[in-house]
Every structure is written in structure tokens, then in C-alpha cells.
Design an enzyme around this catalytic site. Sequence first.
Site, PDB file in Angstrom:
ATOM      1  N   GLY A  13      -0.721 -13.121  -7.756  1.00 32.16           N
ATOM      2  CA  GLY A  13      -1.271 -13.172  -6.386  1.00 32.16           C
ATOM      3  C   GLY A  13      -2.774 -13.161  -6.497  1.00 32.16           C
ATOM      4  O   GLY A  13      -3.396 -12.104  -6.589  1.00 32.16           O
ATOM      5  N   ALA A  15      -5.270 -14.403  -4.467  1.00 29.89           N
ATOM      6  CA  ALA A  15      -6.193 -14.537  -3.336  1.00 29.89           C
ATOM      7  C   ALA A  15      -7.350 -13.589  -3.644  1.00 29.89           C
ATOM      8  O   ALA A  15      -7.352 -12.929  -4.689  1.00 29.89           O
ATOM      9  CB  ALA A  15      -5.489 -14.185  -2.039  1.00 29.89           C
ATOM     10  N   VAL A  16      -8.301 -13.467  -2.745  1.00 30.49           N
ATOM     11  CA  VAL A  16      -9.549 -12.818  -3.146  1.00 30.49           C
ATOM     12  C   VAL A  16      -9.379 -11.405  -3.724  1.00 30.49           C
ATOM     13  O   VAL A  16     -10.013 -11.065  -4.732  1.00 30.49           O
ATOM     14  CB  VAL A  16     -10.583 -12.884  -1.998  1.00 30.49           C
ATOM     15  CG1 VAL A  16     -10.165 -12.050  -0.820  1.00 30.49           C
ATOM     16  CG2 VAL A  16     -11.947 -12.479  -2.484  1.00 30.49           C
ATOM     17  N   GLY A  18      -6.701 -10.040  -5.296  1.00 34.89           N
ATOM     18  CA  GLY A  18      -6.051 -10.099  -6.602  1.00 34.89           C
ATOM     19  C   GLY A  18      -6.991 -10.663  -7.661  1.00 34.89           C
ATOM     20  O   GLY A  18      -7.064 -10.173  -8.791  1.00 34.89           O
ATOM     21  N   ARG A  37       1.292 -18.337  -7.351  1.00 36.27           N
ATOM     22  CA  ARG A  37       2.361 -19.282  -6.993  1.00 36.27           C
ATOM     23  C   ARG A  37       1.847 -20.724  -7.110  1.00 36.27           C
ATOM     24  O   ARG A  37       2.546 -21.583  -7.638  1.00 36.27           O
ATOM     25  CB  ARG A  37       2.812 -18.982  -5.557  1.00 36.27           C
ATOM     26  CG  ARG A  37       4.007 -19.762  -5.126  1.00 36.27           C
ATOM     27  CD  ARG A  37       4.523 -19.250  -3.796  1.00 36.27           C
ATOM     28  NE  ARG A  37       4.995 -17.863  -3.891  1.00 36.27           N
ATOM     29  CZ  ARG A  37       6.199 -17.525  -4.320  1.00 36.27           C
ATOM     30  NH1 ARG A  37       7.058 -18.457  -4.691  1.00 36.27           N
ATOM     31  NH2 ARG A  37       6.571 -16.271  -4.395  1.00 36.27           N
ATOM     32  N   SER A 132      -8.709   0.630  -1.972  1.00 35.21           N
ATOM     33  CA  SER A 132      -9.663   0.482  -0.878  1.00 35.21           C
ATOM     34  C   SER A 132     -11.030   0.066  -1.398  1.00 35.21           C
ATOM     35  O   SER A 132     -11.434   0.453  -2.493  1.00 35.21           O
ATOM     36  CB  SER A 132      -9.804   1.792  -0.107  1.00 35.21           C
ATOM     37  OG  SER A 132     -10.778   1.632   0.911  1.00 35.21           O
ATOM     38  N   LYS A 186      -3.190   6.000   1.270  1.00 34.14           N
ATOM     39  CA  LYS A 186      -3.993   4.836   1.674  1.00 34.14           C
ATOM     40  C   LYS A 186      -3.859   4.581   3.180  1.00 34.14           C
ATOM     41  O   LYS A 186      -4.842   4.244   3.861  1.00 34.14           O
ATOM     42  CB  LYS A 186      -3.581   3.580   0.883  1.00 34.14           C
ATOM     43  CG  LYS A 186      -4.285   2.288   1.353  1.00 34.14           C
ATOM     44  CD  LYS A 186      -5.772   2.364   1.114  1.00 34.14           C
ATOM     45  CE  LYS A 186      -6.676   1.252   1.578  1.00 34.14           C
ATOM     46  NZ  LYS A 186      -6.344   0.193   2.408  1.00 34.14           N
ATOM     47  N   HIS A 189      -5.964   7.051   4.896  1.00 38.79           N
ATOM     48  CA  HIS A 189      -7.350   6.605   4.692  1.00 38.79           C
ATOM     49  C   HIS A 189      -7.723   5.586   5.780  1.00 38.79           C
ATOM     50  O   HIS A 189      -8.770   5.670   6.407  1.00 38.79           O
ATOM     51  CB  HIS A 189      -7.504   5.983   3.295  1.00 38.79           C
ATOM     52  CG  HIS A 189      -8.763   5.176   3.123  1.00 38.79           C
ATOM     53  ND1 HIS A 189      -8.893   3.890   3.630  1.00 38.79           N
ATOM     54  CD2 HIS A 189      -9.945   5.459   2.539  1.00 38.79           C
ATOM     55  CE1 HIS A 189     -10.096   3.432   3.362  1.00 38.79           C
ATOM     56  NE2 HIS A 189     -10.764   4.367   2.698  1.00 38.79           N
ATOM     57  N   ASN A 190      -6.843   4.623   5.988  1.00 33.11           N
ATOM     58  CA  ASN A 190      -7.137   3.594   6.986  1.00 33.11           C
ATOM     59  C   ASN A 190      -7.168   4.177   8.392  1.00 33.11           C
ATOM     60  O   ASN A 190      -7.983   3.764   9.222  1.00 33.11           O
ATOM     61  CB  ASN A 190      -6.117   2.457   6.900  1.00 33.11           C
ATOM     62  CG  ASN A 190      -6.437   1.506   5.763  1.00 33.11           C
ATOM     63  OD1 ASN A 190      -7.058   1.893   4.782  1.00 33.11           O
ATOM     64  ND2 ASN A 190      -6.008   0.271   5.878  1.00 33.11           N
ATOM     65  N   GLU A 193     -10.360   5.672   8.750  1.00 32.00           N
ATOM     66  CA  GLU A 193     -11.314   4.545   8.887  1.00 32.00           C
ATOM     67  C   GLU A 193     -11.387   4.101  10.362  1.00 32.00           C
ATOM     68  O   GLU A 193     -12.474   3.865  10.895  1.00 32.00           O
ATOM     69  CB  GLU A 193     -10.823   3.415   7.983  1.00 32.00           C
ATOM     70  CG  GLU A 193     -11.581   2.112   8.040  1.00 32.00           C
ATOM     71  CD  GLU A 193     -10.907   1.044   7.141  1.00 32.00           C
ATOM     72  OE1 GLU A 193     -10.732   1.284   5.941  1.00 32.00           O
ATOM     73  OE2 GLU A 193     -10.556  -0.032   7.671  1.00 32.00           O
ATOM     74  N   TYR A 194     -10.233   4.014  11.020  1.00 29.93           N
ATOM     75  CA  TYR A 194     -10.212   3.640  12.440  1.00 29.93           C
ATOM     76  C   TYR A 194     -10.993   4.676  13.261  1.00 29.93           C
ATOM     77  O   TYR A 194     -11.775   4.321  14.139  1.00 29.93           O
ATOM     78  CB  TYR A 194      -8.771   3.602  12.975  1.00 29.93           C
ATOM     79  CG  TYR A 194      -7.987   2.336  12.728  1.00 29.93           C
ATOM     80  CD1 TYR A 194      -7.987   1.690  11.502  1.00 29.93           C
ATOM     81  CD2 TYR A 194      -7.192   1.790  13.739  1.00 29.93           C
ATOM     82  CE1 TYR A 194      -7.233   0.546  11.296  1.00 29.93           C
ATOM     83  CE2 TYR A 194      -6.430   0.645  13.537  1.00 29.93           C
ATOM     84  CZ  TYR A 194      -6.450   0.034  12.306  1.00 29.93           C
ATOM     85  OH  TYR A 194      -5.700  -1.093  12.095  1.00 29.93           O
ATOM     86  N   ARG A 450      10.435  23.874  31.409  1.00 36.23           N
ATOM     87  CA  ARG A 450      11.597  23.370  30.649  1.00 36.23           C
ATOM     88  C   ARG A 450      12.807  24.255  30.872  1.00 36.23           C
ATOM     89  O   ARG A 450      13.943  23.811  30.997  1.00 36.23           O
ATOM     90  CB  ARG A 450      11.273  23.273  29.152  1.00 36.23           C
ATOM     91  CG  ARG A 450      10.223  22.216  28.826  1.00 36.23           C
ATOM     92  CD  ARG A 450       9.868  22.192  27.339  1.00 36.23           C
ATOM     93  NE  ARG A 450      10.983  21.758  26.532  1.00 36.23           N
ATOM     94  CZ  ARG A 450      11.621  22.507  25.644  1.00 36.23           C
ATOM     95  NH1 ARG A 450      11.227  23.757  25.447  1.00 36.23           N
ATOM     96  NH2 ARG A 450      12.627  22.037  24.958  1.00 36.23           N
TER      97      ARG A 450
HETATM   98  C1  6PG Z   1      -9.885  -0.862   2.728  1.00 38.16           C
HETATM   99  C2  6PG Z   1      -9.612  -1.412   4.117  1.00 38.16           C
HETATM  100  C3  6PG Z   1      -8.736  -2.603   4.036  1.00 38.16           C
HETATM  101  C4  6PG Z   1      -8.741  -3.455   5.283  1.00 38.16           C
HETATM  102  C5  6PG Z   1      -8.266  -2.731   6.506  1.00 38.16           C
HETATM  103  C6  6PG Z   1      -8.618  -3.453   7.781  1.00 38.16           C
HETATM  104  O1  6PG Z   1      -9.586   0.310   2.563  1.00 38.16           O
HETATM  105  O2  6PG Z   1     -10.395  -1.585   1.886  1.00 38.16           O
HETATM  106  O3  6PG Z   1      -8.986  -0.417   4.867  1.00 38.16           O
HETATM  107  O4  6PG Z   1      -7.468  -2.168   3.668  1.00 38.16           O
HETATM  108  O5  6PG Z   1     -10.012  -3.949   5.481  1.00 38.16           O
HETATM  109  O6  6PG Z   1      -6.902  -2.624   6.379  1.00 38.16           O
HETATM  110  O7  6PG Z   1      -7.714  -3.021   8.703  1.00 38.16           O
HETATM  111  P1  6PG Z   1      -7.586  -3.555  10.156  1.00 38.16           P
HETATM  112  O8  6PG Z   1      -7.524  -5.049  10.096  1.00 38.16           O
HETATM  113  O9  6PG Z   1      -6.315  -2.938  10.653  1.00 38.16           O
HETATM  114  O10 6PG Z   1      -8.819  -3.077  10.857  1.00 38.16           O
END
Ligand code: 6PG
Length: 480
Positions: A13, A15-16, A18, A37, A132, A186, A189-190, A193-194, A450
Site C-alpha cells: 500500500g 499511497a503517500v 505507506g 496493487r 500519527s 490512536k 489521540h484523534n 485532536e478534534y 426516576r
Molecule cells: C494523525 C491524524 C490523521 C488524520 C486525521 C484527520 O494523527 O496523523 O489524526 O490520522 O489527519 O485522522 O481526521 P479527520 O479527517 O477526521 O479530521
Amino acid sequence: MAEQATAQIGVTGLAVMGRNLARNLARNGFTVAVHNRTPARTRSLVAEHGDEGTFVPGETMADFVASLERPRAVIVMVKAGAPTDAVIDELVPLLEEGDIIVDCGNAHFADTRRREEALRAQGLHFSGTGVSGGEEGALLGPSIMPGGSAESYAKLGPMFEKIAAHVDGVPCCTHVGPDGAGHFVKMVHNGIEYADMQLIAEAYDLLRAGLDATPAEIAEIFRDWNNGELESFLIEITADVLAHTDAATGRSFVDIVQDRAEQKGTGRWTVQSALDLGIPITGIAEATFARSLSGHVDQREAARRAFPDAGEKWQVADRDAFVEDVRRALLASKIVAYAQGFDHIRAGSKEYAWDIDLGGTATIWRGGCIIRARFLNRIREAYDEQPDLPTLLVAPYFAEAVGAGVPSWRRVVADAARAGVPTPAFSSSLAYFDALRAERLPAALIQGLRDNFGAHTYQRVDRAGSFHTTWAGDRTESPA
Ligand code: 6PG
């Protein structure tokens, strides 16, 4: 067919992500088998970057697998979901007992658990590994969160620790735990990140409304904040994005981008999992919902028409004091988001018997990943000192930062509400903090309700046991 098995690890795989992981491994001296592939992509990798290290290109999956030393370690870097299952199905008949499949995509941890169990039954190891750092991180040093068996880590660990980012000489990679642990961490982590990004966005919005400042002026404020406790990758790139001018119009870049935030789903997974585990990750949830809300264009349009000019015009008297208030409110809210995220990891670890080291998790997030930040050192210290810390909020460093920020936090949230500036993450973080520290919560009334409508029973503050009051009758209480 490859002449002999010389590659220490393989990547399928290309793509960038990988491609960059493969290059990172090769640049660090590992012999890397590469496969895609569409073989043209494999060839172009070798043509463009062959001089960076030793690549062994495989035209077919069989060639690729044959070029790997045993036990074979194959990194799969394809789209999460069905494509991952398809590659695993293609690989399995070519592998032998003890070989390792590593999924470095953003897989859901439940899928990782399912795959690990199925492959274990066939004598194979499956390491669901969170990576990440985006494209650049994959190439120059990501944060790596491998799950799976200890045996698989014995082979993968030395390679992953070498290619990961390093902070103070310590690699941003550790064996997180069995089966889905790496992808779970992970995922959280995301989620963080949000929350981090939503809080930054709210801080920007507050500064813009309160100061009537330009994005470029606000960029300077973020640049300044990045020299202190808030120092982090996301604050740094916020300054970059805000300072950027759109070449086509000469306007501020942030003003020509549509205000609808997208998501691939990891934030949503985090919230779904937290709901299942009963962990209030309110900052992450608000951040995820704020993205959804931004996309509801028709509702926004209708509401904008129905309620024009909902708030008072904001007039900040003291510019510097306001900027400092927003900074402190941002720091306090960010601490809440991390406290909630770490609570979530602890709960997941308990539920799935992963035995995740929270201090170790903070350690591997100090560099390489998107949420890398100076204060992750403090999180590590907090959990190292007290592994059973009830919440990060009470660890000395964080308790002090939050305590010192409370008046600012309240002013900012109250002023924003008065001015009609939405601050879902700032406000909900403050509400979470106040709820946690409250002497009594109105949950007692909920229990009463309740019991009233459904005889769901309640517990008393003065006696053990469960009780029910006959609400429709004579209102006597009896043990349930
Ligand atoms: C990371 C990022 C990566 C990706 C996010 C974007 O840790 O390198 O989190 O996994 O950029 O998943 O997520 P969204 O498209 O849901 O904002």
C-alpha cells in the site's frame, strides 16, 4: 520471484503514508520490501527514492512475501475497512506460522480485535498500530502506537522505535498493549485532536469578535502563546494558517475557506466508544458535534434569518487582559480535554484488559503526532508519580493551571454568551469542571424522578441499600 529473503520488513500500500513509512524505514538502514496493487507505484518509489536505502520491490504479492526474512513482518497501509480485510485475505495464504501483519491505518479498534483473534487462530500475529504525524511525520518520525502480542513487538519494536520521532532521546513508540490497544489509543489521540482544534478555533473566534482584530493580528497572538505553556504543533500551525493570505483574492486565507469542517470518523468513534464505556468526554463530543453543526447549512441559514444580531456588541476594555483571559481559558479547557481523553483510555484499558500505561502514552505523544505539546511531559510526570490519579485535573501542575485560570475561564464564557459567540468546547469544559467539583449535583432530583415514574429506586445519603417511595400511594418508603 525474489532470489532470497533479505527484507526485514515489508510495506504494501504505497499511497503517500505507506510510501513515506517505507522511505523512513529504508533511510534508517532497514531493508524494505515494497508492494502496491498497481506495480507502477512500486516502480516509481524505487525510481525516485531508491538511493535513500535498500528497497526490494515486489511486482506480485507472492514476490513481495517471498522477499521477507522470517518471521515476516508486513505493514499494510491501505484504507481502513474492507480494503484492509481484502489485503489480509490475500496475504494470509502466503504467510507461515509466527509471521506478523501490521495494520498501520486508522482502523476501528473493534475491527482490530476481530482481525487479531481470527489471525491468532491461524498462528499469525496481528499488530494494529496507530501512526500519527501525517505525511511528514511518516517520513521524518511519527508517533507510533503498536498493539498486538509481545512476540510481535519483539520484532517490530526495534525498527519502529528507530524510525519514530524522539524527544530527549526517548522514542515516541512503545508497545501499547494487546490486540486493539494501539488503535484504541490512536482513536483517542484523534478525539483529543478534534477537541484541541475546536478549542483553538473558539479562541480565534473570541479574539476576533472581542478585539475586532484581523486574522494576521491574531496569528501574532498565537505565535506568542506558542512560547509558553500552550506550546504545541497545533498552536504553531494555527499561527501559520491565520497569517496566510489567499493569492487569488489578496484576502485572509481563513476568510475564503467555507466554514464547514469535515471529518473522516475517528472523532465520532471516540465519542461512540466513550458513550459505551460511560466516560464523559464532553470536550471531544462538543468538538465532534461542532463539526457536524457547521455542515448543516440549511439550518444555519434558516436560523440566521430568524435570529439576526442575537447578541450585544462586544466591547473589550482592556486588550491585553482579554488576550490573557482567553489564553488561560484555552489552557484550562485543553487540560479538561486531555483529562477526559486519558480517563477514556483508562476505562478502555480496564474493559478490554489491555493494561495500558497512561504515563507511557503521554510519553509517546510528546513528539511526532498531531497533538504533540509541551504539556504532555507534565501528563507523563503526573501519571508516573501517581498511576491511579483520579483525574489529571488534580495533579499538582494541572490543578494550579486550572485553578489560576478559573476567573478568566468564567469571564470568557460569560462574555461570549452575552455577545452571542458560540463556545461549545470552552463552555462545556467549564461546566464539566464545575460539575466535578460540586458538593451536590442535581442528579439526586433525577433519581427522585426516576423512582416517581418508574419505581427505579434510589440510594439514601444516610443509610445503605436501595429504596422506593410509593409516590402514587401514601408516600411511605420501603427498601427495594
Ligand atoms: C494523525 C491524524 C490523521 C488524520 C486525521 C484527520 O494523527 O496523523 O489524526 O490520522 O489527519 O485522522 O481526521 P479527520 O479527517 O477526521 O479530521
